[in-house]
Structure formats: C-alpha cells, structure tokens
Design an enzyme around this catalytic site. Structure first.
Site, PDB file in Angstrom:
ATOM      1  N   GLY A 232      -1.047  -1.990  11.299  1.00  0.00           N
ATOM      2  CA  GLY A 232      -1.396  -1.821  12.717  1.00  0.00           C
ATOM      3  C   GLY A 232      -0.706  -0.594  13.267  1.00  0.00           C
ATOM      4  O   GLY A 232      -0.253  -0.570  14.408  1.00  0.00           O
ATOM      5  N   GLY A 233      -0.663   0.455  12.448  1.00  0.00           N
ATOM      6  CA  GLY A 233       0.134   1.651  12.777  1.00  0.00           C
ATOM      7  C   GLY A 233      -0.580   2.667  13.647  1.00  0.00           C
ATOM      8  O   GLY A 233      -0.067   3.754  13.876  1.00  0.00           O
ATOM      9  N   ASP A 258      -4.697   0.367   9.697  1.00  0.00           N
ATOM     10  CA  ASP A 258      -5.190  -0.141  10.990  1.00  0.00           C
ATOM     11  C   ASP A 258      -6.683  -0.372  10.787  1.00  0.00           C
ATOM     12  O   ASP A 258      -7.223  -0.138   9.686  1.00  0.00           O
ATOM     13  CB  ASP A 258      -4.913   0.862  12.139  1.00  0.00           C
ATOM     14  CG  ASP A 258      -4.775   0.165  13.503  1.00  0.00           C
ATOM     15  OD1 ASP A 258      -5.746  -0.514  13.908  1.00  0.00           O
ATOM     16  OD2 ASP A 258      -3.720   0.277  14.136  1.00  0.00           O
ATOM     17  N   ASP A 279      -7.815  -4.712   7.743  1.00  0.00           N
ATOM     18  CA  ASP A 279      -7.739  -5.758   8.759  1.00  0.00           C
ATOM     19  C   ASP A 279      -6.568  -6.663   8.397  1.00  0.00           C
ATOM     20  O   ASP A 279      -6.559  -7.283   7.329  1.00  0.00           O
ATOM     21  CB  ASP A 279      -9.067  -6.536   8.758  1.00  0.00           C
ATOM     22  CG  ASP A 279      -9.059  -7.699   9.739  1.00  0.00           C
ATOM     23  OD1 ASP A 279      -7.978  -8.036  10.269  1.00  0.00           O
ATOM     24  OD2 ASP A 279     -10.137  -8.260   9.971  1.00  0.00           O
ATOM     25  N   HIS A 299       3.435  -8.698  19.473  1.00  0.00           N
ATOM     26  CA  HIS A 299       3.366  -9.054  20.905  1.00  0.00           C
ATOM     27  C   HIS A 299       1.917  -9.129  21.396  1.00  0.00           C
ATOM     28  O   HIS A 299       1.663  -9.546  22.514  1.00  0.00           O
ATOM     29  CB  HIS A 299       4.227  -8.111  21.760  1.00  0.00           C
ATOM     30  CG  HIS A 299       3.624  -6.775  22.060  1.00  0.00           C
ATOM     31  ND1 HIS A 299       4.077  -5.980  23.092  1.00  0.00           N
ATOM     32  CD2 HIS A 299       2.614  -6.079  21.463  1.00  0.00           C
ATOM     33  CE1 HIS A 299       3.366  -4.865  23.129  1.00  0.00           C
ATOM     34  NE2 HIS A 299       2.482  -4.901  22.150  1.00  0.00           N
TER      35      HIS A 299
HETATM   36  C1  SAM Z   1      -0.085  -2.259  20.482  1.00  0.00           C
HETATM   37  S1  SAM Z   1      -0.829  -1.375  19.188  1.00  0.00           S
HETATM   38  C2  SAM Z   1       0.596  -0.777  18.286  1.00  0.00           C
HETATM   39  C3  SAM Z   1       0.266   0.426  17.458  1.00  0.00           C
HETATM   40  C4  SAM Z   1       1.442   1.070  16.701  1.00  0.00           C
HETATM   41  N1  SAM Z   1       2.056   0.154  15.777  1.00  0.00           N
HETATM   42  C5  SAM Z   1       2.453   1.641  17.670  1.00  0.00           C
HETATM   43  O1  SAM Z   1       3.462   0.987  17.940  1.00  0.00           O
HETATM   44  O2  SAM Z   1       2.239   2.765  18.172  1.00  0.00           O
HETATM   45  C6  SAM Z   1      -1.462  -2.624  18.139  1.00  0.00           C
HETATM   46  C7  SAM Z   1      -2.263  -2.075  16.982  1.00  0.00           C
HETATM   47  O3  SAM Z   1      -2.796  -3.182  16.232  1.00  0.00           O
HETATM   48  C8  SAM Z   1      -4.070  -2.775  15.757  1.00  0.00           C
HETATM   49  N2  SAM Z   1      -4.865  -3.935  15.372  1.00  0.00           N
HETATM   50  C9  SAM Z   1      -5.445  -4.866  16.171  1.00  0.00           C
HETATM   51  N3  SAM Z   1      -6.122  -5.759  15.436  1.00  0.00           N
HETATM   52  C10 SAM Z   1      -5.963  -5.397  14.141  1.00  0.00           C
HETATM   53  C11 SAM Z   1      -6.416  -5.933  12.905  1.00  0.00           C
HETATM   54  N4  SAM Z   1      -7.172  -7.040  12.865  1.00  0.00           N
HETATM   55  N5  SAM Z   1      -6.059  -5.308  11.774  1.00  0.00           N
HETATM   56  C12 SAM Z   1      -5.292  -4.183  11.808  1.00  0.00           C
HETATM   57  N6  SAM Z   1      -4.832  -3.636  12.942  1.00  0.00           N
HETATM   58  C13 SAM Z   1      -5.171  -4.235  14.098  1.00  0.00           C
HETATM   59  C14 SAM Z   1      -4.640  -2.009  16.923  1.00  0.00           C
HETATM   60  O4  SAM Z   1      -5.740  -1.205  16.557  1.00  0.00           O
HETATM   61  C15 SAM Z   1      -3.437  -1.222  17.400  1.00  0.00           C
HETATM   62  O5  SAM Z   1      -3.357   0.024  16.769  1.00  0.00           O
END
Ligand code: SAM
Length: 391
Positions: A232-233, A258, A279, A299
């Site tokens: 989720g980067g 991500d 995912d 969170h």
């Molecule tokens: C609040 S953001 C944090 C992003 C990053 N880690 C940062 O701190 O800058 C949450 C991240 O989770 C990703 N995300 C949401 N659902 C996801 C999934 N099912 N699989 C992978 N990533 C996901 C979003 O696209 C988003 O980039």
C-alpha cells in the site's frame, strides 16, 4: 501579566527562521499560542470562525484555484501585485471587485499578505504548492464531513466499524467506498494522491527515526533477496526515502506494491525499486523479505479487516528474520494532538476506521500471530514505527 505592549512586540518579532530548524520548539510555540487562543478568545469569536468563516475561506481558496491564479502567481514568485494585475493573471475573466473581496478575506486569515492598499503578495503558506491540497477537500473530506452527522444518526450513534457500510459510501453516488471511488474516477485518485504528497512532505521520514542500518546488516540480499516490501505504498515515497539514506542498495531489493490503478502513477522511481501491482487482500507474493512495511494503511481499516492484511503479510514472513514495520499514529492515552484526533475522525468519516492506541496495536498484531519488538517515536509526537516479528 507582563507588559502587554512588550509581549506583543516580542510575539510580533518571532519568525520561523528563529527556530533554526528546531521543529519541537516551533511546535511548542504553536501549541502555546493555540492554548492561549482557547483561553482569551470569546465563545462568539471561536464559533464565528468555525461555523461562519471557515466555509467561505475554503470557497475563496478554491475559486482562486479555478481561476488559475495560484499557479500563475507562483510563477512570478508570489510578487506583490495590484488587484487589477492579479485579475489579468487569471486564466478566466473575473470581476476585479469579486477578486478583491476574496483576496481581502484570505489576507485577513494570513494565507496571503496585504502588501499595501489594494496590493497582495503570497506568503510561505501560499507559495509552495498550496493548491495541491485543495481538490481533495472538494472531492472527499468536505462531503464526508457534511454527511457524517446524518450517517451517525442513521446508524444509531454506533462507533462506525463496518468497512462495508461507511459514511463515504452513504454520500457517494453509486455507493462506492473511498478507494473504490478513487479507482473509478481518476480525478478523485489524483486529488487524493496530491493530498498525500503534500502531507508526506510534513512527516518525519521513517529512516530518520528508525535504525534502517540494523535492517540492512541482517539482510540477505544475494540472489534477488528483498530488503523491504512497501505494501500500500502509493507512489513510493517511503522507499525513495530509504534510498536517500542507503543509495547503494541492489536493484530490485525494494518492492513497491499498491493497486494497479495507483502504481501506474508511480513515475520516476529509481531502478532499485521494483513495482508490483498487488491487492493486499490477496496472499503476499513476495516471500521472505527482510521487512514488510505498511505506512498509514491499517488506519484505513477496522480490526476485522486489518487482521486479514496482517495475516497475509505474516504468511510471507520468515520467523527470526523478517520484520513487520508499521508506521502510524499511536494515540496517546491523554493529550492526543489536533492532528492525531482529526486523522482519527477523518478515518471514521471516510472508511469506518480509526487510529489506534498502543494496546489496540498490541492486540491487532497479536491476533495475526505477531508480537511487537519496539515502538519508535518520530520525535515530533505525530507518528511512530511499530516494529514486530512473528511470535
Ligand atoms: C492512506 S494511503 C497510504 C499510502 C502510503 N503508504 C503513504 O503512507 O504515503 C493507503 C494506501 O493503501 C492503498 N490500498 C487501498 N486498498 C488497497 C488494496 N486492496 N491493496 C493494496 N493497496 C491498497 C491505497 O491505494 C493507498 O495508496
């Protein structure tokens, strides 16, 4: 009470540069000033601001964005200009008196400065990409905030913890959830990404307050071994920050994951970072990495969902070798800051989720078969890095 004139002169003389990079001292002053306002402002002054002024302040910021003025003004370094000159900078025709009234409001709240009569200039608040924050409120936070009281009434004032029934879905056409809407509409994804980019600039980079050297020392990076998977980067800022500290890491030793629609926006990454659309509700494909890193991911999800992400991660970890690194707010039992508390209620409004105390983290992590090794503070009292391993 000290002599008021002397006190005001001292306060008026304080500049950001006076802190010489000592951020904690700067934050202490801000906290004290906010507490002071809490004591000396009248109820009506405070309510006038929250209830009456804030909506039109944002409306003014957004209108200047729509007029193309922020970008054009920054191109000339925010120089002092008359209202008529600023009008001619706008990319759309605008009545000068309309612009004058909006600028006067923004100067009165110190987003821009009134240099002399009918002339305005940008300040450090408005000079450096301020507008990147604005569309995210229009798309996401604004509507969710307005709907939250209605949603809470509708759901019987239960603490929202159901990721399949969120306030955001309640207000979003087509009942899309937050990430679903971002994926369905690239403008919404972009505004979220732009906000995240801006917010990331504020955060203390994790390699500054975590001992990344010990991670590298114990890592086996031969034969394509992976040092860190950022789950989720988003666009990879945290792996880039790791590379800033350790520029000689082998190609492919860092993995950014991500959703496919999100990682396609991850441009200009170093070749050391391998991008894998993934995912996180599916099994983790990169096995045996030295570290699995998740920043501001949990969170977004209540425990019932967060534990699935953790279990998928834990299944890929090697006992005694792999580390789980979670960078998040750890809500203090007393004195949570306005940043931490607002983030918590935003997570409620957007995702039926929440920020966690240390005890909540310990439970979630243990429910997935892991244990906390150490909690590292960012030194600014905002986020922590929770380091864990397989139990
Ligand atoms: C609040 S953001 C944090 C992003 C990053 N880690 C940062 O701190 O800058 C949450 C991240 O989770 C990703 N995300 C949401 N659902 C996801 C999934 N099912 N699989 C992978 N990533 C996901 C979003 O696209 C988003 O980039």
């Amino acid at each position: 009470m000290p002599n008021l004139t002397e006190l005001l002169t001292t306060l008026d003389g304080v500049q950001a540069e006076d802190f010489k990079g000592n951020d904690l001292e700067r934050l202490r002053l801000i906290d004290t000033v906010k507490k002071l306002l809490g004591r000396v402002e009248t109820q009506v002054e405070r309510m006038y601001d929250i209830v009456f002024a804030q909506p039109v302040i944002f409306a003014a910021l957004e209108t200047l964005l729509d007029l193309g003025l922020w970008q054009k003004w920054v191109e000339i370094n925010g120089a002092s200009k008359s209202v008529d000159e600023l009008c001619s900078l706008c990319t759309q025709k605008c009545d000068p008196n309309l612009l004058r009234r909006l600028l006067r409001l923004l100067a009165s709240v110190h987003v821009i400065a009134e240099s002399h009569q009918d002339h305005y200039e940008l300040t450090h608040i408005s000079l450096d990409g301020m507008w990147q924050f604005l569309p995210s409120r229009t798309h996401h936070w604004g509507k969710a905030g307005v709907n939250l009281p209605l949603f809470l009434a509708k759901t019987g004032y239960k603490d929202p913890q159901d990721a399949r029934n969120t306030n955001y879905m309640d207000v979003c056409p087509g009942n899309l959830d937050f990430f679903g809407k971002c994926i369905a509409d690239p403008a919404y994804q972009d505004s979220f990404s732009d906000f995240m980019k801006g917010w990331a600039r504020y955060k203390v980079p994790w390699p500054v307050f975590y001992d990344t050297g010990s991670l590298i020392d114990g890592a086996n990076l031969s034969n394509g071994g992976v040092l860190c998977v950022d789950v989720g980067g988003h666009h990879g800022i945290d792996l880039t920050r790791l590379l800033d500290k350790h520029p000689d890491l082998p190609v492919g030793s860092l993995v950014l994951q991500d959703l496919p629609e999100v990682v396609k926006g991850a441009n200009d990454l170093s070749p050391q970072i391998k991008v894998i659309p993934h995912d996180m509700f599916q099994p983790q494909p990169v096995k045996g990495s030295r570290a699995y890193y998740l920043h501001a991911v949990f969170h977004d999800w209540p425990d019932s969902v967060a534990v699935e992400i953790l279990k998928n991660t834990a299944a890929a970890m090697i006992k005694g070798y792999s580390r789980l690194l979670i960078v998040e707010i750890v809500v203090p039992l007393t004195g949570a800051s306005a940043i931490q508390s607002a983030m918590d209620v935003e997570m409620m409004a957007l995702l039926s989720a929440y920020e966690r105390t240390e005890a909540m983290w310990a439970k979630l992590i243990s429910d997935a078969g892991l244990k906390i090794i150490k909690i590292w503070q960012d030194g600014r009292g905002n986020e922590c890095l929770v380091e864990a391993e397989l139990a």
